[in-house]
Scaffold this motif. Structure first.
Motif, mmCIF file in Angstrom:
data_model
loop_
_atom_site.group_PDB
_atom_site.id
_atom_site.type_symbol
_atom_site.label_atom_id
_atom_site.label_comp_id
_atom_site.label_asym_id
_atom_site.label_seq_id
_atom_site.Cartn_x
_atom_site.Cartn_y
_atom_site.Cartn_z
ATOM 1 N N LEU A 122 0.721 -1.201 -0.057
ATOM 2 C CA LEU A 122 0.109 0.114 -0.023
ATOM 3 C C LEU A 122 0.898 1.462 0.039
ATOM 4 C CD1 LEU A 122 -2.873 -0.997 2.598
ATOM 5 C CD2 LEU A 122 -3.032 -0.634 -0.077
ATOM 6 N N HIS A 123 2.016 1.290 -0.018
ATOM 7 C CA HIS A 123 2.749 2.418 -0.030
ATOM 8 C C HIS A 123 4.226 2.203 -0.472
ATOM 9 C CE1 HIS A 123 3.423 6.548 0.939
ATOM 10 N NE2 HIS A 123 4.448 6.269 1.305
ATOM 11 N N ALA A 124 4.776 3.139 -1.584
ATOM 12 C CA ALA A 124 6.092 3.267 -2.030
ATOM 13 C C ALA A 124 6.187 4.640 -2.461
ATOM 14 C CB ALA A 124 6.747 2.172 -2.854
ATOM 15 N N SER B 82 4.667 -0.997 3.279
ATOM 16 C CA SER B 82 6.313 -1.386 3.109
ATOM 17 C C SER B 82 6.878 0.260 3.521
ATOM 18 C CB SER B 82 6.988 -1.711 2.137
ATOM 19 O OG SER B 82 6.736 -0.944 0.850
ATOM 20 N N ASP B 83 6.738 1.111 2.889
ATOM 21 C CA ASP B 83 7.457 2.379 2.939
ATOM 22 C C ASP B 83 8.762 2.024 1.970
ATOM 23 O OD1 ASP B 83 7.582 5.071 3.075
ATOM 24 O OD2 ASP B 83 8.198 5.172 4.972
ATOM 25 N N PHE B 84 8.468 1.093 0.967
ATOM 26 C CA PHE B 84 9.899 1.060 0.200
ATOM 27 C C PHE B 84 10.148 2.594 -0.247
ATOM 28 C CE2 PHE B 84 8.457 -3.512 -0.807
ATOM 29 C CZ PHE B 84 9.687 -4.012 -0.050
ATOM 30 N N ALA C 97 -2.362 7.689 7.453
ATOM 31 C CA ALA C 97 -0.770 7.715 7.616
ATOM 32 C C ALA C 97 -0.457 9.166 7.787
ATOM 33 C CB ALA C 97 -0.195 7.047 6.500
ATOM 34 N N HIS C 98 0.432 9.143 8.975
ATOM 35 C CA HIS C 98 0.773 10.401 9.141
ATOM 36 C C HIS C 98 -0.137 11.563 10.013
ATOM 37 C CE1 HIS C 98 4.978 9.766 7.452
ATOM 38 N NE2 HIS C 98 4.212 9.186 6.252
ATOM 39 N N ALA C 99 -1.447 11.331 9.772
ATOM 40 C CA ALA C 99 -2.328 11.990 10.686
ATOM 41 C C ALA C 99 -2.076 12.086 12.081
ATOM 42 C CB ALA C 99 -3.553 11.653 10.101
ATOM 43 N N ILE D 70 -1.303 10.118 -3.021
ATOM 44 C CA ILE D 70 -0.729 11.165 -2.623
ATOM 45 C C ILE D 70 -0.481 11.240 -1.113
ATOM 46 C CG2 ILE D 70 -1.124 13.938 -2.418
ATOM 47 C CD1 ILE D 70 -2.555 13.949 -5.164
ATOM 48 N N GLU D 71 0.879 11.727 -0.941
ATOM 49 C CA GLU D 71 0.981 11.749 0.498
ATOM 50 C C GLU D 71 1.174 13.355 1.197
ATOM 51 O OE1 GLU D 71 4.662 9.529 1.265
ATOM 52 O OE2 GLU D 71 3.827 8.997 3.326
ATOM 53 N N GLY D 72 0.174 13.701 1.690
ATOM 54 C CA GLY D 72 -0.240 14.843 2.129
ATOM 55 C C GLY D 72 -0.942 15.868 1.143
ATOM 56 N N ALA E 247 4.550 8.329 18.245
ATOM 57 C CA ALA E 247 3.273 9.191 17.922
ATOM 58 C C ALA E 247 2.884 8.908 16.594
ATOM 59 C CB ALA E 247 3.800 10.572 17.990
ATOM 60 N N ARG E 248 3.700 8.376 15.516
ATOM 61 C CA ARG E 248 3.700 7.818 14.339
ATOM 62 C C ARG E 248 2.596 6.919 14.031
ATOM 63 N NH1 ARG E 248 2.123 6.483 9.796
ATOM 64 N NH2 ARG E 248 3.525 6.234 8.042
ATOM 65 N N ASN E 249 2.555 6.003 15.300
ATOM 66 C CA ASN E 249 2.008 4.821 15.003
ATOM 67 C C ASN E 249 0.376 4.788 15.694
ATOM 68 O OD1 ASN E 249 4.062 3.902 13.833
ATOM 69 N ND2 ASN E 249 5.101 2.710 15.598
ATOM 70 N N SER F 296 -2.193 3.791 5.168
ATOM 71 C CA SER F 296 -1.450 2.816 4.056
ATOM 72 C C SER F 296 -0.173 2.388 4.617
ATOM 73 C CB SER F 296 -1.468 3.931 2.818
ATOM 74 O OG SER F 296 -0.191 4.934 3.400
ATOM 75 N N HIS F 297 0.573 3.033 5.288
ATOM 76 C CA HIS F 297 2.025 2.551 5.937
ATOM 77 C C HIS F 297 1.913 3.057 7.250
ATOM 78 C CE1 HIS F 297 2.650 6.493 4.343
ATOM 79 N NE2 HIS F 297 3.709 6.764 4.580
ATOM 80 N N THR F 298 1.855 2.059 8.482
ATOM 81 C CA THR F 298 1.799 2.320 9.802
ATOM 82 C C THR F 298 2.324 1.312 10.677
ATOM 83 O OG1 THR F 298 0.231 3.337 11.421
ATOM 84 C CG2 THR F 298 -0.458 1.515 10.158
ATOM 85 N N SER G 179 -2.436 14.796 5.608
ATOM 86 C CA SER G 179 -0.900 15.319 5.883
ATOM 87 C C SER G 179 0.041 14.581 5.700
ATOM 88 C CB SER G 179 -1.010 16.014 7.342
ATOM 89 O OG SER G 179 -1.657 14.912 8.257
ATOM 90 N N HIS G 180 1.304 15.114 5.771
ATOM 91 C CA HIS G 180 2.523 14.250 5.795
ATOM 92 C C HIS G 180 3.315 14.721 6.896
ATOM 93 C CE1 HIS G 180 5.975 12.573 3.148
ATOM 94 N NE2 HIS G 180 5.640 11.941 4.077
ATOM 95 N N PHE G 181 4.447 15.288 6.716
ATOM 96 C CA PHE G 181 5.325 15.528 7.906
ATOM 97 C C PHE G 181 5.042 16.870 8.694
ATOM 98 C CE2 PHE G 181 7.718 11.971 6.768
ATOM 99 C CZ PHE G 181 8.123 11.516 7.970
HETATM 100 ZN ZN LIG Z 1 5.135 8.312 4.696
#
Ligand SMILES: [Zn+2]
Length: 356
Positions: free
Chosen positions: A28-30, A307-309, A220-222, A153-155, A252-254, A241-243, A180-182
């Motif tokens: 679900l995420h690269a 994965s976050d490959f 993810a990242h929210a 889209i990431e963010g 806090a990311r999880n 998607s990646h968590t 959101s992202h970072f």
């Molecule tokens: Zn990410």
């Protein structure tokens, strides 16, 4: 930055190899579109390209567009003032429209995926609809060497502040987006932002527009507050998607168990991450343990791979090594039909249901 602890050839048990070849694998995420490598070519760096997706028997790889990334990013606290993606845009010769605005960056990355498909001689395609997915499933049943991507889209800062731009990214074929992202943005708070607030009014409008266009909302990242708000307003399946899960790695990311269950209740999916602060270790066994925990909390129908490959995090193997995860899931005690669900069956079912 995209480091891999173990390189091919990968050695798995005969049983795992046979099972893995029978699976419909989805991740679900690269972030592989971002770096400027030609993904038709097998590389000795990074983690994803078409040859390695094929070696890993990957049927579907979600390819995310990252449009802005802060300097010195960290998982605790970032503002939106710096922008490392502009350096990539300049270094890689992206069109001038991408230098100052973020929406053109997302559209440029979608065009890169389409260009990849056009040059792949049929080996790779971008899935945008249920009809695309059905045609691809038929084609792949005849030729298991085929692989495909789905655009994300990431963010939502990629919308340049205007929720109406959901229509533009949906028209371009994006089918998943995280608010959101970072850093915190006009739509909602990030787990790594400063205020870490909930959804804004623009964020609520964005979610409505995404659901109307059958795009998946990705948490993810929210921030925790934004996840609460998204789960409260969502009328369709929500994904992470990646968590990671805090029960495995407490940061806090999880996701909390409550948020993981809330996502499952929408009919959505948790993509379990492969990096250490998500899965709590640095090998396939750690990812399998994190998956076991996610299944315990959310149920076997609601867990997949995230994965976050190529996401600038260390992972234990590249896309060609996913058989190692199948092997570790066998060792963890999962039945074959459960492994098939987690490795991609659940993602396939969800997409067959939610895509336009
Ligand atoms: Zn990410």
């Amino acid at each position: 930055m995209c480091t891999t602890s173990d390189w091919p050839p990968y050695h798995a048990s005969d049983r795992a190899r046979a099972l893995h070849q029978s699976l419909w694998v989805a991740d679900l995420h690269a972030d592989s579109l971002l770096w400027g490598r030609d993904l038709l070519e097998r590389a000795t760096r990074g983690q994803v390209d078409i040859p390695r997706l094929r070696d890993g028997n990957v049927a579907l790889q979600v390819l995310a567009a990252t449009t802005k990334s802060p300097r010195h990013l960290n998982i605790a606290r970032n503002d939106d003032r710096s922008d490392d993606v502009v350096l990539l845009a300049l270094a890689l010769g992206w069109p001038p429209a991408t230098w100052r605005r973020l929406l053109p960056r997302a559209l440029h990355l979608a065009a890169r995926a389409d260009d990849l498909a056009a040059r792949s001689d049929g080996a790779f395609r971008v899935i945008r609809s249920r009809a695309d997915l059905a045609a691809y499933e038929t084609a792949r049943s005849l030729d298991p060497g085929l692989t495909a991507g789905l655009l994300a889209i990431e963010g939502a800062h990629a919308l340049d502040g205007d929720p109406a731009n959901v229509e533009v990214v949906a028209d371009a074929g994006f089918r998943m987006m995280s608010p959101s992202h970072f850093f915190d943005n006009a739509f909602g708070g990030s787990a790594h932002g400063i205020a870490k607030g909930g959804l804004t009014d623009a964020g609520r409008e964005m979610v409505q527009r995404m659901e109307a266009r059958r795009m998946l909302v990705d948490v993810a990242h929210a921030s925790a507050a934004a996840i609460d708000d998204i789960l409260a307003v969502a009328g369709r399946p929500v994904v992470a998607s990646h968590t990671g899960l805090r029960g495995i790695a407490d940061n806090a990311r999880n996701l909390t168990d409550d948020h993981a269950r809330g996502i499952a209740e929408t009919g959505g999916l948790l993509g379990v991450g492969f990096w250490p602060t998500a899965c709590g270790g640095d090998d396939a066994a750690a990812i399998a343990r994190a998956i076991r925990y996610a299944v315990h909390v959310a149920g076997i129908e609601h867990v997949g791979l995230g994965s976050d490959f190529d996401g600038a995090v260390p992972v234990p193997f590249d896309a060609s090594g996913l058989v190692l995860l199948t092997d570790a899931l066998i060792d963890t005690g999962f039945a074959d039909d459960e492994i098939a669900k987690v490795m991609g069956g659940n993602a396939r079912r969800l997409l067959a249901d939610v895509l336009p």
